[in-house]
Design an enzyme around this catalytic site. Structure first.
Site, PDB file in Angstrom:
ATOM      1  N   LYS A  34       0.815  -1.230   0.000  1.00  0.00           N
ATOM      2  CA  LYS A  34       0.000   0.000   0.000  1.00  0.00           C
ATOM      3  C   LYS A  34       0.845   1.275   0.000  1.00  0.00           C
ATOM      4  CE  LYS A  34      -0.928   0.258   4.930  1.00  0.00           C
ATOM      5  NZ  LYS A  34      -1.892   0.416   5.981  1.00  0.00           N
ATOM      6  N   THR A  41       7.555  -2.331   7.773  1.00  0.00           N
ATOM      7  CA  THR A  41       7.986  -1.666   9.007  1.00  0.00           C
ATOM      8  C   THR A  41       9.506  -1.707   9.105  1.00  0.00           C
ATOM      9  OG1 THR A  41       5.981  -2.471  10.076  1.00  0.00           O
ATOM     10  CG2 THR A  41       7.761  -1.736  11.524  1.00  0.00           C
ATOM     11  N   LEU A 188      14.141   0.698  24.718  1.00  0.00           N
ATOM     12  CA  LEU A 188      15.530   0.764  25.186  1.00  0.00           C
ATOM     13  C   LEU A 188      16.449   1.274  24.080  1.00  0.00           C
ATOM     14  CD1 LEU A 188      15.625  -2.551  27.231  1.00  0.00           C
ATOM     15  CD2 LEU A 188      15.563  -0.220  28.139  1.00  0.00           C
ATOM     16  N   GLU A 205       8.486   1.219  33.383  1.00  0.00           N
ATOM     17  CA  GLU A 205       8.187  -0.173  32.991  1.00  0.00           C
ATOM     18  C   GLU A 205       7.233  -0.788  34.001  1.00  0.00           C
ATOM     19  OE1 GLU A 205       8.805  -2.522  30.439  1.00  0.00           O
ATOM     20  OE2 GLU A 205       7.654  -3.780  31.825  1.00  0.00           O
ATOM     21  N   VAL A 239       1.426   2.904  34.374  1.00  0.00           N
ATOM     22  CA  VAL A 239       1.035   4.217  33.863  1.00  0.00           C
ATOM     23  C   VAL A 239      -0.486   4.294  33.792  1.00  0.00           C
ATOM     24  CG1 VAL A 239       1.092   5.719  31.818  1.00  0.00           C
ATOM     25  CG2 VAL A 239       3.172   4.527  32.563  1.00  0.00           C
ATOM     26  N   ALA A 322      11.916  -9.389  12.406  1.00  0.00           N
ATOM     27  CA  ALA A 322      12.073  -9.442  10.953  1.00  0.00           C
ATOM     28  C   ALA A 322      12.579 -10.798  10.494  1.00  0.00           C
ATOM     29  CB  ALA A 322      13.036  -8.343  10.515  1.00  0.00           C
ATOM     30  N   HIS A 446      41.881 -15.464  18.268  1.00  0.00           N
ATOM     31  CA  HIS A 446      42.317 -14.561  19.341  1.00  0.00           C
ATOM     32  C   HIS A 446      42.958 -13.314  18.741  1.00  0.00           C
ATOM     33  CE1 HIS A 446      43.994 -13.128  23.087  1.00  0.00           C
ATOM     34  NE2 HIS A 446      45.152 -12.961  22.459  1.00  0.00           N
TER      35      HIS A 446
END
Ligand code: FAD
Length: 468
Positions: A34, A41, A188, A205, A239, A322, A446
């Site tokens: 559309k 997203t 976050l 939170e 909240v 995703a 390493h």
């Protein structure tokens, strides 16, 4: 009328991957989107723009706070050109979404711009931006219409000061104090972006920890690091109202003791998850079942109750990620082509792209306890690595959980530099049902951050990490 073997509705990571895989398997395929840009997203207002801003703001913070440790000094001020940062982000999005157009052309996928809606189970009507319509025939349809930001019933999102992640990715100024509702991944990540750019950030939170879906050890470590970065947290706060007066936003919440706490800021970012999006599809016409969470119901072949209609990605159950949508895109194309594909949902990794990054796969320690599975645990701190000291990224740890009897790796949880990339080793190991000892015996270059994975595996195997 054009007729297709498969029509995909929605061009996010689920939809466009499904379309490409269908085309690869020789199915005549169309995709309907559309918006004028494809990618859904993820590419437009999700994964890609948020990572672009995370990277830009990380460079800014490094230049401000850490370059001098490396002996890099500036005579003048380090200035932030926020407009340029947003323009760069837009350019990254533009290049990435154009890449999807290229892939559609390359794979001979017919792309339609407009809203796709079912006329009946084999016909789709596309309403274009100029209100003209096109009807096409679809032997099979894949619904990949994704999700939209969720909110709370009493919040009026004005999209200027009381905003969702979509607006937070395109602000025109740096907030003075951003009050975030929700301490999950999106809150976050964006909270850290604006903190680095100079805003005060408070995360409210409802649960008693941030990143509640992650292993507790990671939540704890991430909160410790973000507190050092001066992000404020109000945990176990419910909240109950969000109000705007001019440039001021007031958020009221009840704390654990049921006392009212007031937070004042100039922006409030509502990041309380996402909800499946099916508006405009006209699913009622064909009788596709939608559950009370708004998700399209599917069986283990990702087929809806209508036999030639399938659904994938954020619009169905499961993690809203995703790469989960992408796996389902390939899976469903292979099902339609008569193959027998497989997805192991336990091995879909979960990542938070803060710095340090957080990444996890398999079971958390809390899940193993709940499921009465006996396990061993091995942990290794990033600060003990030579690589971490060389770069200065010493925060974090790797934790490996393995079966007490068989030593099979059941969960890997990482917080630290490049955790998002490191988790791929754990996914590979777990896909092949490796033991912690298998991981411990593999040579790791390493100096790398990946050595922490080896060390945690050694700790899980026989409590014999070398460098601690
Ligand atoms: P979507 O990407 O939502 O795409 C659906 C598409 O369908 C949209 O383009 C929509 O316009 C279109 N559509 C809807 N209805 C119709 C219709 N009737 N006709 C035609 N087109 C229609 N996930 C990760 O894995 N990693 C991350 O780092 C990450 N970061 C994120 C950051 C943010 C800020 C946000 C919001 C999300 C993030 N996500 C991330 C989640 C990820 O974006 C989603 O899980 C993913 O996009 C879902 O893919 P999808 O294909 O199911 O749907």
């Amino acid at each position: 009328m054009d007729s297709f073997d498969v029509v995909v509705i929605g061009s996010g990571p689920g939809g466009y991957v499904a379309a490409i895989r269908c085309a690869q398997l020789g199915l005549k395929t169309a995709i309907i989107e559309k918006y004028t840009t494809k990618g859904g997203t993820c590419l437009n207002v999700g994964c890609i723009p948020s990572k672009a801003l995370l990277d830009s703001s990380h460079h800014y913070e490094e230049a401000q706070k850490h370059f001098k440790d490396h002996g890099i000094e500036f005579d003048g001020e380090i200035n932030l050109n926020f407009k340029q940062m947003i323009e760069r982000k837009n350019k990254v999005v533009d290049q990435t979404t154009k890449g999807i157009d290229f892939l559609m052309d390359k794979n001979d996928i017919k792309a339609y711009e407009g809203v796709g809606a079912f006329k009946d189970k084999t016909h789709i009507i596309i309403t274009h931006n100029d209100d003209k319509t096109t009807e096409i025939e679809a032997k099979n349809t894949i619904i990949a219409t994704g999700s939209k930001p969720n909110s709370l019933p009493f919040i009026e999102l004005d999209k200027e000061r009381i905003i969702t992640s979509t607006e937070a990715l395109s602000l025109k100024e740096i907030p003075k104090h951003m009050v975030m509702i929700g301490g999950g991944v999106i809150g976050l990540e964006l909270g850290q972006v604006y903190k680095r750019l100079g805003a005060d950030v408070t995360v409210i939170e409802y649960m008693d920890r941030i990143a509640p879906s992650m292993d507790k050890a990671l939540s704890k470590e991430l909160m410790k690091v973000m507190k050092k970065q001066k992000v404020k947290f109000a945990l176990s706060h419910k909240v109950k109202s969000v109000e705007r007066d001019g440039d001021k936003v007031t958020v009221k919440a009840d704390n654990k003791k049921d006392e009212e706490v007031t937070f004042e800021g100039d922006y409030c970012l509502v990041s309380v998850g996402r909800k499946p999006f099916t508006k405009g599809l006209n699913t009622e016409e064909v009788g596709v079942k939608i559950n009370d969470k708004g998700q399209i119901e599917v069986n283990d072949k990702l087929q809806t109750n209508v036999d030639n209609i399938y659904a994938i990605g954020d619009v169905i159950k499961g993690a809203m990620l995703a790469h989960k949508a992408e796996e389902e895109g390939s899976f469903v194309a292979e099902v339609i082509a008569g193959q027998k594909p497989h997805i192991d949902y336990n091995l879909i990794p979960n990542v938070i792209y803060t710095w340090p990054e957080v990444a996890s796969v398999g079971k958390t320690e809390e899940q193993l306890k709940d499921e009465n599975i006996e396990y061993k645990s091995g942990q290794f701190p990033m600060r003990a690595l030579g690589r971490s000291r060389a770069s200065g990224d010493i925060d974090g740890l790797v934790k490996i959980l393995s079966d007490k009897e068989t030593d099979e790796v059941l969960g890997v949880h990482i917080i630290g530099a490049r955790a998002a990339d490191l988790i791929a080793e754990a996914v590979t190991a777990m896909e092949f049902r490796a033991s912690a000892e298998d991981m411990a015996r593999m040579s790791h270059a390493h100096p790398t951050y990946a050595e922490a994975v080896k060390e945690a595996a050694l700790a899980a195997t026989e409590d014999r990490a070398i460098h601690i």
